[in-house]
Every structure is written in C-alpha cells, then in structure tokens.
Write an enzyme that holds these catalytic residues in place. Structure first.
Site, short mmCIF file in Angstrom:
data_model
loop_
_atom_site.label_atom_id
_atom_site.label_comp_id
_atom_site.label_asym_id
_atom_site.label_seq_id
_atom_site.Cartn_x
_atom_site.Cartn_y
_atom_site.Cartn_z
CG HIS A 70 7.08 -10.23 -89.03
ND1 HIS A 70 7.80 -11.35 -89.34
CD2 HIS A 70 6.31 -10.57 -87.96
CE1 HIS A 70 7.49 -12.34 -88.51
NE2 HIS A 70 6.59 -11.87 -87.65
CG HIS A 72 2.27 -10.95 -84.56
ND1 HIS A 72 1.97 -12.20 -85.06
CD2 HIS A 72 3.62 -10.84 -84.61
CE1 HIS A 72 3.10 -12.83 -85.38
NE2 HIS A 72 4.11 -12.03 -85.12
CG HIS A 189 8.65 -18.71 -86.78
ND1 HIS A 189 8.35 -17.73 -85.87
CD2 HIS A 189 9.19 -19.73 -86.07
CE1 HIS A 189 8.70 -18.16 -84.64
NE2 HIS A 189 9.19 -19.36 -84.75
CG HIS A 242 11.43 -13.43 -86.65
ND1 HIS A 242 11.87 -14.72 -86.76
CD2 HIS A 242 10.08 -13.51 -86.52
CE1 HIS A 242 10.84 -15.55 -86.70
NE2 HIS A 242 9.75 -14.83 -86.56
CG ASP A 315 8.11 -10.68 -84.59
OD1 ASP A 315 6.87 -10.87 -84.75
OD2 ASP A 315 8.86 -11.56 -84.13
ZN LIG Z 1 7.92 -15.53 -86.07
#
Ligand SMILES: [Zn+2]
Length: 435
Positions: A70, A72, A189, A242, A315
């Site tokens: 996970h 970004h 999410h 998360h 995350d």
């Molecule tokens: Zn998220």
C-alpha cells in the site's frame, strides 16, 4: 556474475530459519548452504571467485524481498510530491523489493493506459517491482464500475478506490462480485464519510483540547463490518486497508473465526504513535484514518500478534510542504513511510509483540499470498532478497530520504535496526553495508 550472501540468518517463514549461505546467479537463487554447528568449509565457496561477489551477512537477517502492499507514488499528476522513480528509490532504501501503488493519481488509474504507463515506467527504471492497484470506480468517484478485465489484463494486481471509500453498498457488492470473478482482490478504504464528516483528527480528548473537529473510530469500523457482511453475502474475499481502531480489529477477528475471507493490514504509525502526536507534529501527524488512542494502538498490536492483522503496509503518502504547511484542518492527509517502516516494525520484535519470523510474514509472505505475488528464499526462486542489520542504531533524518517528500512524524527518532541491502531479481538496488 554471481553473488554469495554468506553467514546471515535466513528467515523464510514456514520453510527455513537458520544460518546459511545463499548463492544467486542469473537472477535466481541457485544454492542454499545450511551452516552446521561445526561449520566445515563449503567447497562451493572456492569456485569462480573472480566472477563472484561475496557479501558478508554475519549478524544480519536475510529475508525474502519485502513487499509494501500500500503506497502512493503520485505519478502521473503530482510529480512534485513523488515520482515513480523517487518512490522506487525510497522503497529500495526501505528494504522493499516490491510495492503496490494505489490508483488515486491524476489521472486516476482507472484505465488500461494508466496501468500500462506505471508498469512501463517502472520497468524502464529497473529498480524495485511496481504492481499497480487499479480503481474500483471511474475517477474513484463511486459511480461507475471500472472494467476489471481490462485492468487485470493491463497488469493490475488488485482494485481499490483508496483515498475514498466506496460509500454505496450496492456498488461495493457489485465490485466484490466482479473482482471475485476476475480473481482480483478488493482493497477497501473503510470510512463512513457521513460520520467522519469534516473531522480532522481522532475524536477524543486531544481533538477537544486542540479545538479540531473529530473523526470517531466508528466511522472506520462501521465500514469494516459492512464489508465483512458483503464478503459473507458474495463469498468474495476482501482486504481491509490501514486498520486503525480496536473495533475494526475485533470485527475482523470475529469474521475470521467465522470463516469469512477477510484479510487486513495496518501501518507502522498506528502501532507506534497515537493522537497525542498531533500536539507535537501538527500536520505531520495528520492522516486518514487518523492516529487513534492508546487503547487502539494496543489493540492493533494485539491484532498483529494473534494473526488478525495479516500485513504491515506503509500507506506511504507523500505531500510537499505546500500541502502540509497550512492550517491543520486544510492540510493534506498522509505521511511517508517507506524508509522508516522496517525500523519501526522491528520495535515490535524488540518489545515481544512479534517474532522475527512473524514480522517477515507480515512484510513479505502474507502480502504476497494476499495478492498472488511471489515471496520466498528457495532454490529456483527469483532472487528478491532483503538484508537487515538488526543492531544498527541511527537517528532518522528526513533530509537524507530518497522520497521527494518530508512529511514524517518520525524525524529525529533514534531507532534500532534497518535494511542494509535490497536485491531485486539478483540485482542490488540498494546497499549500505557499513563494511
Ligand atoms: Zn486509504
């Protein structure tokens, strides 16, 4: 060219834990030589020394390449925060041989074109493996389901609207059914945005004290319970992203006990710090879901210990100062995590929450199992390998990060243990061996 990694403690959960040498050639693990108590010299160690590189791994831990399921990466669209290249370097320095990148880029990864772009760029860079997670709905707007078949063909390993919840339960049901039929995992999410409303941090004493609007833990657990119910209805697996609150841990534990196909991840910040970090770090402790209470932190650790939470993912959410050096309420959500994850997670081992083997499971074996990727230190396997020095004490300095962003609450922390080498397909993509 072959590489021998000598004398380290090899940990391949469920298969091997002990001292051994590992020989890598042409991108693969070709030999593992276990060390007996009376370590007699291994005849193979003398062969073709000129074409070999020997890495002394004594005192180090040798694990299957770590997988962060996970992150970004911000490319395409927000390259001032992170690019695929800087994100891959950050991952390599953090000991990760592979990352799964979330689709909330701009444009959103809801199409074959974006998925293929990410894969092509990662391939060109030749650093760590990048597995795109594509969107559930067009534009992650929760209105129109994406074409999962097209996305899977393009190379997506899972689907998620991460950043946004899929608020419409009927749409989530259809997504889970479609993903199940395509053998793709849905990563959820979990956030009821009607309940989270305009909250900026966890609802409780600290928020009250600071005068910030709160986000109750129930805004997460309500959606965890919904997705468990939808998994039961559709017989489709679901992965909860998360996890941050005790109620979610309890819901997942109960669902697993009832045989429902649910898996879950948490991030190092949820088992390391609490809502009080907002007082010291301001917007560098602002993320979604928010940091919770001490009771929640303990419940997350218990969930990791008893197997309720399968994976540790970062995350990793880069933001520039422009998005963070503003009023708390309007600051962007998220912190970076790739370069501190291993050190923070090793604290769980030092504190007796997890064994080293369990930790490796949560950072490599389990993410691989959940997403259908490879992991393992066995002869014939691709040589994705991480070396960790468990004794190295250092101070976190975000100025030295490979990430383009600096939004971490862990700056200045003294930590023990960190990755010293990352190998992907037999290539060393990061090394800091201190020898
Ligand atoms: Zn998220």
């Amino acid at each position: 060219m072959q590489i021998r990694i000598n004398g380290g403690r090899l940990i391949d959960p469920g298969h091997f834990d002990g001292l051994a040498d590992i020989l890598v050639k042409d991108g693969k693990i070709v030999k593992i030589v276990e060390k007996g108590d009376d370590s007699t010299p291994d005849p193979a160690s003398n062969i073709q020394l000129s074409e070999s590189r020997i890495i002394d791994a004594s005192g180090k831990i040798v694990t299957p390449g770590l997988i962060d399921m996970h992150v970004h990466l911000r490319e395409p669209g927000d390259e001032h925060k992170e690019t695929i290249e800087s994100g891959c370097r950050s991952a390599a320095w953090g000991g990760f041989s592979a990352v799964c990148c979330m689709p909330n880029t701009s444009p959103v990864n809801d199409s074959r074109q974006v998925t293929e772009y990410i894969r092509a760029r990662a391939e060109q860079l030749n650093l760590v493996r990048v597995f795109p997670v594509a969107a559930i709905s067009k534009g992650i707007e929760g209105k129109t389901l994406c074409d999962f078949e097209e996305l899977k063909q393009a190379g997506a390993v899972a689907v998620s609207d991460d950043g946004n919840p899929v608020m419409n339960s009927r749409m989530m049901r259809r997504a889970m059914e479609a993903a199940r039929d395509m053998d793709l995992k849905v990563i959820s999410h979990c956030e009821d945005i009607s309940l989270a409303a305009d909250g900026a941090m966890h609802e409780g004493a600290v928020a009250k004290n600071l005068g910030y609007p709160g986000i109750p833990g129930a805004s997460e657990s309500i959606m965890v319970l919904r997705d468990i119910a939808l998994s039961e209805l559709t017989r489709a697996p679901v992965h909860i992203a998360h996890v941050s609150v005790a109620e979610s841990v309890r819901a997942i534990r109960d669902a697993k006990a009832r045989g429902i196909s649910v898996t879950a991840e948490t991030a190092p910040h949820y088992f390391t710090i609490t809502e009080t970090a907002v007082k010291e770090c301001g917007t560098r402790a602002k993320m979604s879901p928010p940091l919770r209470t001490e009771a929640d932190r303990k419940a997350i650790r218990q969930g990791l210990a008893d197997g309720t939470i399968d994976a540790i993912a970062t995350d990793h959410a880069p933001h520039s100062n422009k998005e963070k050096d503003v009023a708390f309420g309007s600051a962007a959500n998220g912190i970076i995590g790739l370069e501190t994850a291993v050190s923070l997670s090793l604290q769980l081992v030092a504190e007796g929450v997890l064994s080293l083997t369990r930790l490796v499971e949560k950072m490599s074996t389990n993410p691989a199992r959940i997403l259908g990727l490879g992991s393992g230190l066995r002869v014939g396997h691709t040589a994705d390998i991480t070396l960790i020095d468990p004794d190295l004490v250092y101070t976190v300095n975000s100025d030295n990060f490979q990430s383009l962003s600096r939004n971490t609450p862990f700056d200045g922390w003294q930590l023990k243990g960190r990755p010293v080498l990352t190998m992907v397909g037999g290539r060393i993509v990061f090394e800091d061996l201190h020898t």
